[in-house]
Design a protein around this motif. Structure first.
Motif, PDB file in Angstrom:
ATOM      1  N   GLU A  63       0.824  -1.208   0.000  1.00 30.84           N
ATOM      2  CA  GLU A  63       0.000   0.000   0.000  1.00 30.84           C
ATOM      3  C   GLU A  63       0.858   1.257   0.000  1.00 30.84           C
ATOM      4  O   GLU A  63       0.491   2.274  -0.611  1.00 30.84           O
ATOM      5  CB  GLU A  63      -0.913   0.001   1.229  1.00 30.84           C
ATOM      6  N   GLU A  64       2.004   1.189   0.677  1.00 32.45           N
ATOM      7  CA  GLU A  64       2.871   2.361   0.766  1.00 32.45           C
ATOM      8  C   GLU A  64       3.587   2.638  -0.561  1.00 32.45           C
ATOM      9  O   GLU A  64       3.954   3.775  -0.847  1.00 32.45           O
ATOM     10  CB  GLU A  64       3.909   2.150   1.869  1.00 32.45           C
ATOM     11  N   VAL A  65       3.787   1.613  -1.343  1.00 33.67           N
ATOM     12  CA  VAL A  65       4.545   1.787  -2.597  1.00 33.67           C
ATOM     13  C   VAL A  65       3.613   1.980  -3.788  1.00 33.67           C
ATOM     14  O   VAL A  65       3.801   2.880  -4.606  1.00 33.67           O
ATOM     15  CB  VAL A  65       5.473   0.582  -2.826  1.00 33.67           C
ATOM     16  N   LEU A  66       2.564   1.111  -3.895  1.00 34.88           N
ATOM     17  CA  LEU A  66       1.711   1.147  -5.083  1.00 34.88           C
ATOM     18  C   LEU A  66       0.359   1.808  -4.837  1.00 34.88           C
ATOM     19  O   LEU A  66      -0.380   2.038  -5.793  1.00 34.88           O
ATOM     20  CB  LEU A  66       1.483  -0.285  -5.592  1.00 34.88           C
ATOM     21  N   GLY A  67       0.015   2.051  -3.563  1.00 33.10           N
ATOM     22  CA  GLY A  67      -1.260   2.689  -3.276  1.00 33.10           C
ATOM     23  C   GLY A  67      -2.282   1.725  -2.707  1.00 33.10           C
ATOM     24  O   GLY A  67      -2.132   0.503  -2.807  1.00 33.10           O
ATOM     25  N   PRO A  68      -3.364   2.262  -2.093  1.00 30.98           N
ATOM     26  CA  PRO A  68      -4.376   1.428  -1.423  1.00 30.98           C
ATOM     27  C   PRO A  68      -5.059   0.435  -2.353  1.00 30.98           C
ATOM     28  O   PRO A  68      -5.316  -0.708  -1.989  1.00 30.98           O
ATOM     29  CB  PRO A  68      -5.364   2.452  -0.878  1.00 30.98           C
ATOM     30  N   GLU A  69      -5.373   0.868  -3.560  1.00 29.75           N
ATOM     31  CA  GLU A  69      -6.090  -0.017  -4.488  1.00 29.75           C
ATOM     32  C   GLU A  69      -5.253  -1.242  -4.818  1.00 29.75           C
ATOM     33  O   GLU A  69      -5.748  -2.376  -4.816  1.00 29.75           O
ATOM     34  CB  GLU A  69      -6.435   0.752  -5.763  1.00 29.75           C
ATOM     35  N   ALA A  70      -3.978  -1.041  -5.109  1.00 28.55           N
ATOM     36  CA  ALA A  70      -3.091  -2.166  -5.397  1.00 28.55           C
ATOM     37  C   ALA A  70      -2.918  -3.039  -4.158  1.00 28.55           C
ATOM     38  O   ALA A  70      -2.892  -4.277  -4.249  1.00 28.55           O
ATOM     39  CB  ALA A  70      -1.744  -1.651  -5.888  1.00 28.55           C
ATOM     40  N   GLY A  71      -2.804  -2.391  -2.968  1.00 26.02           N
ATOM     41  CA  GLY A  71      -2.644  -3.165  -1.743  1.00 26.02           C
ATOM     42  C   GLY A  71      -3.830  -4.075  -1.495  1.00 26.02           C
ATOM     43  O   GLY A  71      -3.665  -5.234  -1.088  1.00 26.02           O
ATOM     44  N   ALA A  72      -5.044  -3.548  -1.756  1.00 23.41           N
ATOM     45  CA  ALA A  72      -6.252  -4.356  -1.563  1.00 23.41           C
ATOM     46  C   ALA A  72      -6.260  -5.551  -2.504  1.00 23.41           C
ATOM     47  O   ALA A  72      -6.653  -6.666  -2.137  1.00 23.41           O
ATOM     48  CB  ALA A  72      -7.477  -3.481  -1.789  1.00 23.41           C
ATOM     49  N   SER A  73      -5.849  -5.330  -3.757  1.00 21.91           N
ATOM     50  CA  SER A  73      -5.822  -6.441  -4.722  1.00 21.91           C
ATOM     51  C   SER A  73      -4.844  -7.511  -4.299  1.00 21.91           C
ATOM     52  O   SER A  73      -5.123  -8.717  -4.394  1.00 21.91           O
ATOM     53  CB  SER A  73      -5.440  -5.902  -6.114  1.00 21.91           C
ATOM     54  N   TYR A  74      -3.672  -7.089  -3.823  1.00 23.71           N
ATOM     55  CA  TYR A  74      -2.659  -8.060  -3.401  1.00 23.71           C
ATOM     56  C   TYR A  74      -3.168  -8.899  -2.216  1.00 23.71           C
ATOM     57  O   TYR A  74      -2.975 -10.125  -2.177  1.00 23.71           O
ATOM     58  CB  TYR A  74      -1.365  -7.337  -3.012  1.00 23.71           C
ATOM     59  N   ARG A  75      -3.783  -8.209  -1.222  1.00 22.26           N
ATOM     60  CA  ARG A  75      -4.225  -8.920  -0.027  1.00 22.26           C
ATOM     61  C   ARG A  75      -5.389  -9.858  -0.351  1.00 22.26           C
ATOM     62  O   ARG A  75      -5.518 -10.927   0.237  1.00 22.26           O
ATOM     63  CB  ARG A  75      -4.608  -7.930   1.060  1.00 22.26           C
ATOM     64  N   ALA A  76      -6.197  -9.460  -1.356  1.00 22.87           N
ATOM     65  CA  ALA A  76      -7.298 -10.342  -1.753  1.00 22.87           C
ATOM     66  C   ALA A  76      -6.784 -11.598  -2.429  1.00 22.87           C
ATOM     67  O   ALA A  76      -7.465 -12.631  -2.450  1.00 22.87           O
ATOM     68  CB  ALA A  76      -8.244  -9.578  -2.689  1.00 22.87           C
ATOM     69  N   ALA A  77      -5.576 -11.498  -3.009  1.00 19.30           N
ATOM     70  CA  ALA A  77      -5.012 -12.661  -3.706  1.00 19.30           C
ATOM     71  C   ALA A  77      -4.254 -13.588  -2.782  1.00 19.30           C
ATOM     72  O   ALA A  77      -3.868 -14.693  -3.188  1.00 19.30           O
ATOM     73  CB  ALA A  77      -4.078 -12.174  -4.821  1.00 19.30           C
ATOM     74  N   MET A  78      -4.006 -13.184  -1.510  1.00 21.00           N
ATOM     75  CA  MET A  78      -3.169 -13.982  -0.622  1.00 21.00           C
ATOM     76  C   MET A  78      -3.718 -15.381  -0.358  1.00 21.00           C
ATOM     77  O   MET A  78      -2.957 -16.350  -0.325  1.00 21.00           O
ATOM     78  CB  MET A  78      -2.948 -13.234   0.684  1.00 21.00           C
ATOM     79  N   PRO A  79      -5.048 -15.568  -0.116  1.00 20.47           N
ATOM     80  CA  PRO A  79      -5.532 -16.936   0.131  1.00 20.47           C
ATOM     81  C   PRO A  79      -5.192 -17.902  -0.987  1.00 20.47           C
ATOM     82  O   PRO A  79      -4.816 -19.043  -0.760  1.00 20.47           O
ATOM     83  CB  PRO A  79      -7.044 -16.735   0.278  1.00 20.47           C
ATOM     84  N   GLY A  80      -5.360 -17.477  -2.192  1.00 15.50           N
ATOM     85  CA  GLY A  80      -5.015 -18.347  -3.309  1.00 15.50           C
ATOM     86  C   GLY A  80      -3.532 -18.666  -3.348  1.00 15.50           C
ATOM     87  O   GLY A  80      -3.115 -19.780  -3.685  1.00 15.50           O
ATOM     88  N   LEU A  81      -2.703 -17.663  -3.017  1.00 16.03           N
ATOM     89  CA  LEU A  81      -1.261 -17.883  -3.019  1.00 16.03           C
ATOM     90  C   LEU A  81      -0.865 -18.867  -1.935  1.00 16.03           C
ATOM     91  O   LEU A  81      -0.016 -19.741  -2.148  1.00 16.03           O
ATOM     92  CB  LEU A  81      -0.521 -16.548  -2.828  1.00 16.03           C
ATOM     93  N   VAL A  82      -1.501 -18.742  -0.750  1.00 14.44           N
ATOM     94  CA  VAL A  82      -1.205 -19.671   0.346  1.00 14.44           C
ATOM     95  C   VAL A  82      -1.576 -21.083  -0.060  1.00 14.44           C
ATOM     96  O   VAL A  82      -0.899 -22.054   0.290  1.00 14.44           O
ATOM     97  CB  VAL A  82      -1.949 -19.242   1.633  1.00 14.44           C
ATOM     98  N   ALA A  83      -2.609 -21.209  -0.880  1.00 11.94           N
ATOM     99  CA  ALA A  83      -3.025 -22.533  -1.358  1.00 11.94           C
ATOM    100  C   ALA A  83      -2.119 -23.038  -2.480  1.00 11.94           C
ATOM    101  O   ALA A  83      -2.335 -24.131  -3.010  1.00 11.94           O
ATOM    102  CB  ALA A  83      -4.468 -22.475  -1.838  1.00 11.94           C
ATOM    103  N   GLY A  84      -1.130 -22.239  -2.876  1.00  9.03           N
ATOM    104  CA  GLY A  84      -0.164 -22.660  -3.898  1.00  9.03           C
ATOM    105  C   GLY A  84      -0.597 -22.378  -5.314  1.00  9.03           C
ATOM    106  O   GLY A  84      -0.027 -22.941  -6.261  1.00  9.03           O
ATOM    107  N   LYS A  85      -1.584 -21.490  -5.505  1.00  9.99           N
ATOM    108  CA  LYS A  85      -2.069 -21.175  -6.843  1.00  9.99           C
ATOM    109  C   LYS A  85      -1.600 -19.780  -7.264  1.00  9.99           C
ATOM    110  O   LYS A  85      -1.836 -18.805  -6.535  1.00  9.99           O
ATOM    111  CB  LYS A  85      -3.597 -21.227  -6.874  1.00  9.99           C
ATOM    112  N   PRO A  86      -0.936 -19.659  -8.437  1.00 11.23           N
ATOM    113  CA  PRO A  86      -0.546 -18.333  -8.935  1.00 11.23           C
ATOM    114  C   PRO A  86      -1.781 -17.490  -9.170  1.00 11.23           C
ATOM    115  O   PRO A  86      -2.848 -17.993  -9.547  1.00 11.23           O
ATOM    116  CB  PRO A  86       0.186 -18.635 -10.237  1.00 11.23           C
ATOM    117  N   GLN A  87      -1.635 -16.188  -8.987  1.00 10.99           N
ATOM    118  CA  GLN A  87      -2.734 -15.240  -9.156  1.00 10.99           C
ATOM    119  C   GLN A  87      -2.370 -14.214 -10.237  1.00 10.99           C
ATOM    120  O   GLN A  87      -1.217 -13.804 -10.367  1.00 10.99           O
ATOM    121  CB  GLN A  87      -3.007 -14.522  -7.834  1.00 10.99           C
ATOM    122  N   HIS A  88      -3.390 -13.819 -11.018  1.00 10.83           N
ATOM    123  CA  HIS A  88      -3.189 -12.818 -12.071  1.00 10.83           C
ATOM    124  C   HIS A  88      -4.032 -11.594 -11.754  1.00 10.83           C
ATOM    125  O   HIS A  88      -5.252 -11.714 -11.547  1.00 10.83           O
ATOM    126  CB  HIS A  88      -3.583 -13.390 -13.436  1.00 10.83           C
TER     127      HIS A  88
END
Length: 657
Positions: A63-88
């Motif tokens: 969020e500090e580097v790319l902004g709140p919108e990008a930070g929200a997208s990244y955090r929304a993708a974390m569950p899939g990443l933890v499950a071992g699935k790449p996210q786009h």
């Protein structure tokens, strides 16, 4: 710091060098984030896109580097990443004053099974409008490349033939079409073997293609080789071949650059002919220099033989009136004189041919000129069994021309006819016909033979310089070219008449008939009448026998003669006693003729009008220039007493002696 964070940090630290190298090699904006989405490493392109440094990025959250919108997208993708699935992810950014789409691929980093971080690589994605523009630009670029390719291939001076791995032609440029005789439409799709590869080489060609398709080596690709190729009409031509391969295996293409070597080899042959002609010219030049000395050595004894034979004949004829036994001596003197005169004429012909001087036009009698040519070639014609017939009217009008040059032309034409007949069965004949055309003011000389003639294929080339059909060492190919040039310089023409059945080559020399002045020369052979006082003559010649012969001739003309064997002796004699006439050789040791003439111009100017030169070697340009400069009479050795009498009468009349 939690245990998980410490593990991540240790992992990054342990593989830091490798990770840095890998990230810098990744195309696009690459970053490594820990499980809390803090930036732990970014590559150069990532920093460049933000215009930031590592200090501003590393250790900070998304969020500090790319902004709140990008930070929200990244955090929304974390569950899939933890499950071992790449996210786009796809988001829109402001860049360079324009909005652009960015596609990001997030992959979990889990070397030990548990996720220790996230690897993110972002790429710019074109919008549909931008894609259309890019595609249009690509098409234009492709068309431009095609146009350039076509222009280069079509305008290439060398043949360009492109074939596929099976040997079928896919490109055949205009140079190839012109060289091999196939149109592009005829060549495309056919195998190159059936088009231009000679039959005996096709098996080797096919084997080479098969070996290359299977991954084997090639013996010609990347090299320049010379070999033969076949044209559409079946003829063979020499070519230089260079082949470049694009790709490998069954999809390979081969581009062959072929250069027709015929012009190159013809030029090389031309250079060799010119080199040989130059060599022959140098030999002739050396022969000319040698001839000057030989002529001098021959002309002096010939002068003695002719002069003594003539005086012997005259004396014998005078005594024959009282004693018939002297008639035999007179006849023998006549035979000696005739033979010596023939030798003298041959020497003079060689001298005329070898002279290095500008053209000098004068009165030329064609019957006499033809006789001189045949006399020079009489032995060779006779031994070759060649019969020469002449049809030359005695009343032909004289020409205003250079006698030596016309002699050279006729000599060359007769020699060519002789050489053409040498391999022919008997009878062998050469005919020389001369005729005048008053209506056109032209004189024609035809030289023909009954040989094989000139083949139609080369009739238009026989006058080309250095073109010859004669074997090596027999001809240089410059005789007819030089002859035509000499005749055209006289305002005439030299042609080869069309071939006629049963007739060999017929060459026609046409020359203009111009008005000539008839020189009036005293021919009275009676001895000059003695003057009221004894006349004195100085004879300057290093050949004592020649000087003695001249003195004997002059004594019969009532001269008191003194002999000097050099120019220096002549100066001493003139200092002691005046003379009425000087006969001087041109070339002598210890003071030559030109040096004596120049000395007279300073010490005794009137004597420059009372000197004549008797010489046997007027050959070089220096002697010619001196004769022109002095304007003095010249008698060439060997000479007859009558020529000396005429010179004496000329000088004595002009000087009043």
């Amino acid at each position: 710091m939690s245990i998980q964070q410490k593990a991540t940090t240790n992992a990054v630290s342990d593989g830091g060098a490798l990770l840095r190298a890998l990230f810098d090699a990744i195309p696009g904006r690459a970053a490594f984030l820990d499980v809390e989405l803090r930036y732990r490493y970014v590559n150069r392109e990532f920093l460049a896109s933000l215009g930031a440094t590592e200090d501003c990025v590393l250790g900070k959250f998304v969020e500090e580097v790319l902004g709140p919108e990008a930070g929200a997208s990244y955090r929304a993708a974390m569950p899939g990443l933890v499950a071992g699935k790449p996210q786009h992810l796809r988001r829109t950014i402001e860049e360079d004053g324009a909005r652009r789409s960015l596609e990001e691929e997030l992959k979990p980093f889990a070397p030990g099974g548990a996720m220790q971080g996230v690897v993110c690589v972002a790429h710019h994605v074109a919008e549909p409008e931008e894609c259309e523009t890019t595609h249009a630009e690509w098409l234009e670029s492709h068309k431009a490349r095609e146009a350039i390719h076509s222009a280069v291939v079509d305008s290439a001076l060398d043949c360009i033939v492109v074939i596929d791995a099976q040997g079928h032609v896919v490109e055949f440029n205009p140079a190839a079409a012109a060289t091999f005789g196939y149109s592009r439409e005829e060549a495309i799709g056919k195998t190159v073997a059936e088009l231009i590869v000679p039959p005996e080489m096709r098996a080797s060609h096919d084997a080479g293609l098969a070996r290359f398709r299977s991954g084997g080596p090639s013996s010609v690709i990347g090299k320049r080789v010379e070999l033969e190729a076949m044209c559409a009409n079946g003829s063979r031509i020499p070519i230089e071949l260079a082949i470049t391969a694009v790709g490998s295996g069954p999809s390979a293409l081969f581009t062959a650059h072929l250069r027709d070597l015929r012009p190159t080899r013809e030029a090389q042959a031309q250079i060799e002919r010119q080199r040989e002609a130059l060599y022959q010219s140098e030999k002739l030049a050396a022969l000319g220099s040698l001839l000057a000395g030989v002529a001098h050595e021959l002309n002096n004894p010939l002068s003695i033989v002719i002069g003594q034979a003539l005086m012997l004949r005259e004396a014998a004829q005078a005594h024959a009136i009282l004693d018939k036994q002297f008639e035999e001596f007179a006849d023998r003197g006549t035979k000696i004189e005739t033979a010596a005169n023939r030798c003298a004429r041959i020497v003079k012909i060689f001298l005329a041919m070898a002279r290095q001087r500008e053209a000098e036009r004068g009165r030329v009698e064609i019957p006499e000129l033809v006789e001189r040519v045949l006399e020079l070639l009489s032995y060779g014609l006779r031994t070759a069994g060649i019969e020469v017939t002449k049809d030359i009217p005695a009343d032909l009008p004289p020409l205003l021309a250079d006698s030596d040059q016309l002699h050279q032309v006729l000599l060359n034409l007769v020699v060519n006819a002789k050489q053409a007949l040498e391999a022919q069965p008997a009878p062998r004949r050469i005919a020389i016909v001369a005729r005048a055309e008053p209506s056109t003011q032209k004189l024609e000389i035809l030289i023909s033979d009954n040989g094989p003639g000139v083949p139609d294929a080369i009739r238009n080339r026989i006058f080309d310089p250095f073109f010859t059909t004669k074997p090596q060492g027999v001809g240089t190919g410059i005789g007819l070219a030089v002859s035509r040039g000499l005749i055209e310089a006289h305002g005439g023409s030299l042609i080869l008449e069309p071939q006629q059945p049963g007739v060999g080559a017929v060459f026609v020399v046409t020359l203009p008939i111009e008005a000539t002045e008839t020189a009036v020369v005293a021919t009275d052979s009676a001895p000059s009448q003695p003057a009221t006082r004894q006349r004195r003559a100085l004879i300057v010649d290093d050949e004592v026998e020649i000087a003695g012969l001249l003195a004997e001739i002059l004594r019969r003309l009532a001269f008191d003669c003194e002999i000097a064997t050099s120019g220096e002796q002549a100066k001493q004699a003139l200092a002691e006693k005046a003379v009425d006439l000087i006969l001087c050789d041109i070339r002598m040791p210890n003071g030559d003729g030109p040096a004596l003439y120049d000395w007279l111009g300073v010490e005794h100017p009137p004597m420059t009008n009372r000197i004549a030169f008797v010489t046997g070697d007027i050959l070089g340009p220096a002697a010619d220039r001196f004769i022109v400069r002095s304007g003095c009479p010249v008698v060439e050795k060997p000479f007859a007493p009558e020529e000396i009498r005429q010179v004496v009468d000329l000088l004595c009349d002009e000087t009043g002696a």
